[in-house]
Write a protein that holds these residues in place. Sequence first.
Motif, PDB file in Angstrom:
ATOM      1  N   LEU A 162      39.958  47.119  32.524  1.00 34.62           N
ATOM      2  CA  LEU A 162      41.157  46.914  33.343  1.00 34.62           C
ATOM      3  C   LEU A 162      40.979  45.730  34.301  1.00 34.62           C
ATOM      4  O   LEU A 162      41.926  44.961  34.530  1.00 34.62           O
ATOM      5  CB  LEU A 162      41.504  48.198  34.112  1.00 34.62           C
ATOM      6  CG  LEU A 162      41.973  49.369  33.225  1.00 34.62           C
ATOM      7  CD1 LEU A 162      42.166  50.644  34.046  1.00 34.62           C
ATOM      8  CD2 LEU A 162      43.265  49.013  32.489  1.00 34.62           C
ATOM      9  N   PHE A 205      46.601  47.067  27.396  1.00 35.80           N
ATOM     10  CA  PHE A 205      47.069  46.997  28.781  1.00 35.80           C
ATOM     11  C   PHE A 205      47.670  45.625  29.115  1.00 35.80           C
ATOM     12  O   PHE A 205      48.592  45.528  29.927  1.00 35.80           O
ATOM     13  CB  PHE A 205      45.931  47.381  29.738  1.00 35.80           C
ATOM     14  CG  PHE A 205      45.508  48.801  29.504  1.00 35.80           C
ATOM     15  CD1 PHE A 205      46.359  49.850  29.829  1.00 35.80           C
ATOM     16  CD2 PHE A 205      44.293  49.096  28.899  1.00 35.80           C
ATOM     17  CE1 PHE A 205      46.002  51.166  29.577  1.00 35.80           C
ATOM     18  CE2 PHE A 205      43.925  50.406  28.648  1.00 35.80           C
ATOM     19  CZ  PHE A 205      44.784  51.443  28.984  1.00 35.80           C
ATOM     20  N   LEU A 262      49.621  48.939  38.730  1.00 42.97           N
ATOM     21  CA  LEU A 262      48.630  49.357  37.728  1.00 42.97           C
ATOM     22  C   LEU A 262      47.723  50.371  38.411  1.00 42.97           C
ATOM     23  O   LEU A 262      47.118  50.080  39.444  1.00 42.97           O
ATOM     24  CB  LEU A 262      47.797  48.163  37.249  1.00 42.97           C
ATOM     25  CG  LEU A 262      46.640  48.541  36.327  1.00 42.97           C
ATOM     26  CD1 LEU A 262      47.161  48.949  34.946  1.00 42.97           C
ATOM     27  CD2 LEU A 262      45.646  47.381  36.153  1.00 42.97           C
ATOM     28  N   VAL A 307      51.140  51.891  33.907  1.00 42.91           N
ATOM     29  CA  VAL A 307      51.675  50.565  34.202  1.00 42.91           C
ATOM     30  C   VAL A 307      53.141  50.784  34.536  1.00 42.91           C
ATOM     31  O   VAL A 307      53.904  51.280  33.705  1.00 42.91           O
ATOM     32  CB  VAL A 307      51.534  49.616  32.982  1.00 42.91           C
ATOM     33  CG1 VAL A 307      52.177  48.269  33.295  1.00 42.91           C
ATOM     34  CG2 VAL A 307      50.072  49.451  32.608  1.00 42.91           C
TER      35      VAL A 307
END
Length: 413
Positions: free
Chosen positions: A262, A302, A321, A334
């Motif tokens: 991430l 993502f 996020l 998200v």
Amino acid sequence: MTVTPDLLRSENFAEVGQILQQDAARLIERWSAQAVKEQPNAQRLHHQSLLNELPRLLTELGRSLAEASERNSGYCRPAIQHGEQRWEAGWSLGEVVRDYQLLRVVLVQYLEEKLARSLSSHELMAIGLCLDDAIAASVDAFVRNRDEYLRGLEQQRAEQDQRIKEELQHREEVLRQADRHKNEFLATLSHELRNPLAPLRNIVGVLELHETNDPVILQIREIIQRQVQQMVRLVDDLTDVSRIAQGKIELRKERVSLSAVLEQVLQMAEPILAAHQHKLHVTLVKEPLWMEGDPTRLAQVFLNLLNNSAKYTDPGGQVWLTSAREDNRAIVRVRDSGIGIDPEMLPHIFELFTQAEWSLSRSQGGLGIGLTLVRRLVEMHNGTITAHSAGRNHGSEFAVLLPLLSEGVSGEE
Ligand code: ADP
């Protein structure tokens, strides 16, 4: 002497037998009037036709009682027809039997009136025997017809089921073939588009090496660069989706930290979020969230979601996020404050080539492939993805659930 059916059958009941033969028509009238009163719900539509066989039944019954030497069950033939007619007229079995019970009562009453005396027990029993035979024949015919009818229905239904099954199989085959053609077309298309793209990418590289201050050249170079990048992205998506359709995508799985993925995605998404002047809110759990996965494909998931949030939110919007752990699963959300998704569209949003009409102008050349890919990749990681939106201009949220390795529970860093 003990009374047996055979004994009763060998006896002559001339008086009773003659009355029945002579007055059959009158008796039937009485019975019928009484029957309408007793069973108003029984269908009487074919009443007249129902009566056709009955006088004959009574005449035959009378003859049989009067002439013991020739005692036969000739009354059974009309009884059979009687049963068949009642089935055709839609009577129930109970109604047929009740009709005969009524006939018995009417007969006895009529005979006693006519003879001006009570019937003897032998007379009563003999009439009962004959009527029982008639009932049995009638009910038998009724049931036989009903069974035949039901068998016919069953056969009709089986034939219909078979036809439907064959039709479904045919349609399934047509769909499967269309799907195969579509997949082959996608594979060829992405392959053919890739060919001219390779030299174009090289040219962009060469152009970048070429130093110039000419603003026109610089601008053209920048446009070409951007457009080629966009083409590369589209063709990559197309290639991926056609590989998925053919089951050709393989994950390079390893022990990977979802939190690290991430962090990396945030850096990659930074330029597009900045280009749209969105404010990004990030809340990530501190722990690494270890899982078994393909880091490149997870990043693709993502990045795709963040790209969509950027695209489908008016400039200066908000994008969130967040990551969290729930037992042995990670939840990554998200969310954006963008144009939202129509409730009717939500169930279809992950289907191939699905694009909401009101978002088309913002799709920026997208083909409606991204979310299909995202869902497939999440599923290949044994995860799930869901989309939520309160409707137009109320933003959207995509929640991805992924299984974590159990060793992560012990808080390994
Ligand atoms: P594309 O963006 O190329 O059209 P996607 O598969 O990524 O294809 O998305 C499919 C459709 O889902 C989009 O066309 C858009 O209508 C809708 N959509 C996806 N993400 C969002 C979002 N964050 N907000 C609103 N609509 C979205």
